[in-house]
Enzyme design. Sequence first.
Site, PDB file in Angstrom:
ATOM      1  N   ARG A  50       2.688   9.537  35.233  1.00 44.72           N
ATOM      2  CA  ARG A  50       2.729   8.251  35.155  1.00 44.72           C
ATOM      3  C   ARG A  50       2.860   7.441  36.304  1.00 44.72           C
ATOM      4  O   ARG A  50       2.231   6.449  36.565  1.00 44.72           O
ATOM      5  CB  ARG A  50       4.379   7.909  34.373  1.00 44.72           C
ATOM      6  CG  ARG A  50       4.494   8.427  32.955  1.00 44.72           C
ATOM      7  CD  ARG A  50       5.790   7.871  32.537  1.00 44.72           C
ATOM      8  NE  ARG A  50       5.547   6.560  31.945  1.00 44.72           N
ATOM      9  CZ  ARG A  50       5.319   6.097  30.752  1.00 44.72           C
ATOM     10  NH1 ARG A  50       5.392   7.335  29.808  1.00 44.72           N
ATOM     11  NH2 ARG A  50       4.976   5.001  30.209  1.00 44.72           N
ATOM     12  N   LYS A 154       8.037  26.137  28.044  1.00 44.66           N
ATOM     13  CA  LYS A 154       9.023  26.179  27.201  1.00 44.66           C
ATOM     14  C   LYS A 154      10.029  25.090  27.521  1.00 44.66           C
ATOM     15  O   LYS A 154       9.859  24.407  28.645  1.00 44.66           O
ATOM     16  CB  LYS A 154       9.832  27.459  27.380  1.00 44.66           C
ATOM     17  CG  LYS A 154      10.714  27.585  28.757  1.00 44.66           C
ATOM     18  CD  LYS A 154      11.171  28.659  29.144  1.00 44.66           C
ATOM     19  CE  LYS A 154      12.237  28.759  30.369  1.00 44.66           C
ATOM     20  NZ  LYS A 154      12.931  27.907  30.529  1.00 44.66           N
ATOM     21  N   HIS A 184       6.359  32.910  31.640  1.00 48.62           N
ATOM     22  CA  HIS A 184       5.600  33.633  32.728  1.00 48.62           C
ATOM     23  C   HIS A 184       6.623  34.899  32.844  1.00 48.62           C
ATOM     24  O   HIS A 184       5.999  35.800  33.476  1.00 48.62           O
ATOM     25  CB  HIS A 184       5.961  32.955  34.078  1.00 48.62           C
ATOM     26  CG  HIS A 184       7.389  32.797  34.561  1.00 48.62           C
ATOM     27  ND1 HIS A 184       8.437  31.911  33.788  1.00 48.62           N
ATOM     28  CD2 HIS A 184       8.106  33.491  35.206  1.00 48.62           C
ATOM     29  CE1 HIS A 184       9.880  32.395  34.460  1.00 48.62           C
ATOM     30  NE2 HIS A 184       9.627  33.342  35.481  1.00 48.62           N
ATOM     31  N   GLU A 222      21.466  36.122  37.555  1.00 46.00           N
ATOM     32  CA  GLU A 222      21.132  35.352  38.687  1.00 46.00           C
ATOM     33  C   GLU A 222      21.895  34.869  39.513  1.00 46.00           C
ATOM     34  O   GLU A 222      23.109  34.585  39.225  1.00 46.00           O
ATOM     35  CB  GLU A 222      19.969  34.131  38.175  1.00 46.00           C
ATOM     36  CG  GLU A 222      18.743  34.340  37.454  1.00 46.00           C
ATOM     37  CD  GLU A 222      17.953  32.995  37.301  1.00 46.00           C
ATOM     38  OE1 GLU A 222      17.059  33.076  37.792  1.00 46.00           O
ATOM     39  OE2 GLU A 222      18.247  32.446  36.248  1.00 46.00           O
ATOM     40  N   ASP A 241      17.630  28.508  27.957  1.00 37.55           N
ATOM     41  CA  ASP A 241      16.632  28.587  28.962  1.00 37.55           C
ATOM     42  C   ASP A 241      16.115  30.092  28.946  1.00 37.55           C
ATOM     43  O   ASP A 241      14.948  30.167  29.491  1.00 37.55           O
ATOM     44  CB  ASP A 241      17.384  28.315  30.281  1.00 37.55           C
ATOM     45  CG  ASP A 241      16.843  28.104  31.332  1.00 37.55           C
ATOM     46  OD1 ASP A 241      15.732  27.763  31.451  1.00 37.55           O
ATOM     47  OD2 ASP A 241      17.340  28.831  32.329  1.00 37.55           O
ATOM     48  N   HIS A 246      12.482  33.967  27.394  1.00 34.35           N
ATOM     49  CA  HIS A 246      12.095  35.235  27.928  1.00 34.35           C
ATOM     50  C   HIS A 246      12.610  36.435  27.620  1.00 34.35           C
ATOM     51  O   HIS A 246      11.715  37.432  27.353  1.00 34.35           O
ATOM     52  CB  HIS A 246      12.277  34.811  29.566  1.00 34.35           C
ATOM     53  CG  HIS A 246      12.059  33.590  30.089  1.00 34.35           C
ATOM     54  ND1 HIS A 246      10.614  33.125  30.105  1.00 34.35           N
ATOM     55  CD2 HIS A 246      12.825  32.830  30.989  1.00 34.35           C
ATOM     56  CE1 HIS A 246      10.416  31.990  30.712  1.00 34.35           C
ATOM     57  NE2 HIS A 246      11.895  31.749  31.475  1.00 34.35           N
TER      58      HIS A 246
HETATM   59  O1  LIG Z   1      13.133  34.812  38.537  1.00 34.16           O
HETATM   60  P1  LIG Z   1      12.163  33.607  38.209  1.00 34.16           P
HETATM   61  O2  LIG Z   1      10.656  34.056  37.867  1.00 34.16           O
HETATM   62  O3  LIG Z   1      12.329  32.378  38.620  1.00 34.16           O
HETATM   63  O4  LIG Z   1      12.556  33.294  36.513  1.00 34.16           O
HETATM   64  C1  LIG Z   1      13.933  32.868  36.422  1.00 34.16           C
HETATM   65  C2  LIG Z   1      13.686  31.411  35.873  1.00 34.16           C
HETATM   66  O5  LIG Z   1      13.036  31.245  34.814  1.00 34.16           O
HETATM   67  C3  LIG Z   1      12.790  29.706  34.339  1.00 34.16           C
HETATM   68  O6  LIG Z   1      11.990  29.814  33.378  1.00 34.16           O
HETATM   69  C4  LIG Z   1      14.205  29.244  34.020  1.00 34.16           C
HETATM   70  O7  LIG Z   1      14.019  28.089  33.559  1.00 34.16           O
HETATM   71  C5  LIG Z   1      14.894  29.269  35.164  1.00 34.16           C
HETATM   72  O8  LIG Z   1      16.361  28.637  34.913  1.00 34.16           O
HETATM   73  C6  LIG Z   1      15.111  30.864  35.781  1.00 34.16           C
HETATM   74  O9  LIG Z   1      15.877  30.781  37.057  1.00 34.16           O
END
Ligand SMILES: O=P(O)(O)OC[C@H]1O[C@@H](O)[C@H](O)[C@@H](O)[C@@H]1O
Length: 487
Positions: A50, A154, A184, A222, A241, A246
């Site tokens: 935008r 996502k 991913h 994490e 999330d 994932h």
């Molecule tokens: O370790 P990577 O590849 O960054 O993937 C983890 C991340 O994946 C993302 O899709 C999440 O939104 C994040 O919260 C997360 O930290």
Amino acid sequence: MSVRTRSDRPATLVILGASGDLTRRLLLPGIGSLLAHEPDRDVRVIGADRDSRPDGDFEAEVRAALTEGGAGATCVDRVAGSSSYVSLDATDHGALTDLLRAAAAPAPGSEAAEHDGERRVVLYFALPPAVTAKVCGALCDVDLPAELHLAMEKPFGQDEDGARALNALVAQLVPDDQVHRVDHFLGMTTVLDLIALRFANRMFQAVWTGEHVAGIEIAYDEQIALEGRAGYYDHAGALRDMIQSHLLQVMALATMEPPASITERDLRDAQAAALRATRLWGGSAVGASRRARYTAGRVEGVDDGGRAVSRSVPSYVDEDGVDPARGTETLAQITVEVANSRWAGVPITLRSGKALGGANKHVALTFAPVRHLPGGLTGADPEDRLVIGLNPDTMELRVTTNSLDDPLALGQSVLRADLRRASLAPYGEVLAGILDGDGMLTVRGDAAEECWRICDEVLAAWDADEVPMEEYPAGSAVPEGWGAALG
Ligand SMILES: O=P(O)(O)OC[C@H]1O[C@@H](O)[C@H](O)[C@@H](O)[C@@H]1O
């Protein structure tokens, strides 16, 4: 590992939401990583959002991000030089028509302009789900390019009904094999290693069943905390999330039946079948799920890249932009069963959280004890485990051997492998497939709905407060009693 079918067709990647964080941090560096491996790939990037941006601003961003991703200087000049930015309202069908027409046309001034056919256009929705749905609605009134692929970030919908409605909407636009629901994790090296590990090793193939496996844990703990993402995360939470997307995808690869071939249709069929068979352990979210939120603390240790970490983290509810009344969890765990003849009775625990002390990121199989231990051996039989590390990429096999100082006492030995390779970044791997029109490493519509079906039941129990919200200090280990529940 190259699991893709290469296509030589030139492609234009149109990013909706180009001024957002995802584009700068992940998508453009992902393209950079791809160009580092395939410098001749003909890809043009058009950013759209935008806001209006000064001339050359987006090109400079593309240039920096491609370089960060590892692309060489000549290639960066070519791809960044052909990039452009359009300021628009993506819910306006007139603006979308112009955008897609420009994207399908040969690059202005390109030598191929006269004999080049239309470029494959990938429309990448780096947008929140509600905006994505509106843009899809507007696309219904647009004359779409001959080969348009839609790539969607996502979360794909907000629940099972939402995902179903979005699937129905995109089905009006393009065939499902031209829709790529991006995850991913499907581009992570060791996630892809699961395929070779499971199906090309007699040794593992034979024992990869509930006869021999007592439990599976898929964890992505994490150390990073909110990192300024409250606008998104406070509405999502750890379950939506990480687990809805994932970790259930990783679980599908870890538990699916052998596909006839590693191709889009066979692989996605096998993954979807595993997800369809997935139920909450014991049939209820109350016993099968846990949630928690971090309080203030200090995260110390070593990060994924081996660097020392030491920082204090405020309580989640005190983080900027967080609404404490929303009750968002920062750590979530569910235990499921893939109810089929291979896995019935095997608990599979999926867990992910933020601001944790240790970065446990793995797929871990714990093997059942042997049926009979010969008399004369002393000591307890340690659990044998195969642990596949997801970032850093490692593999560890813990096997029972004699103990070091007594040949008749049981001990354990650990075989370790470093699986880090000069592979593409996960976003690069996934984008490569999408740009080639191959959806093998993206999520099919039915699989996305199944992942929501599994999580919706948990979310409903959490909304009804049937599962307590626990707390853990930032920097601590996963709370007592969490982790894989065996038996
Ligand atoms: O370790 P990577 O590849 O960054 O993937 C983890 C991340 O994946 C993302 O899709 C999440 O939104 C994040 O919260 C997360 O930290």
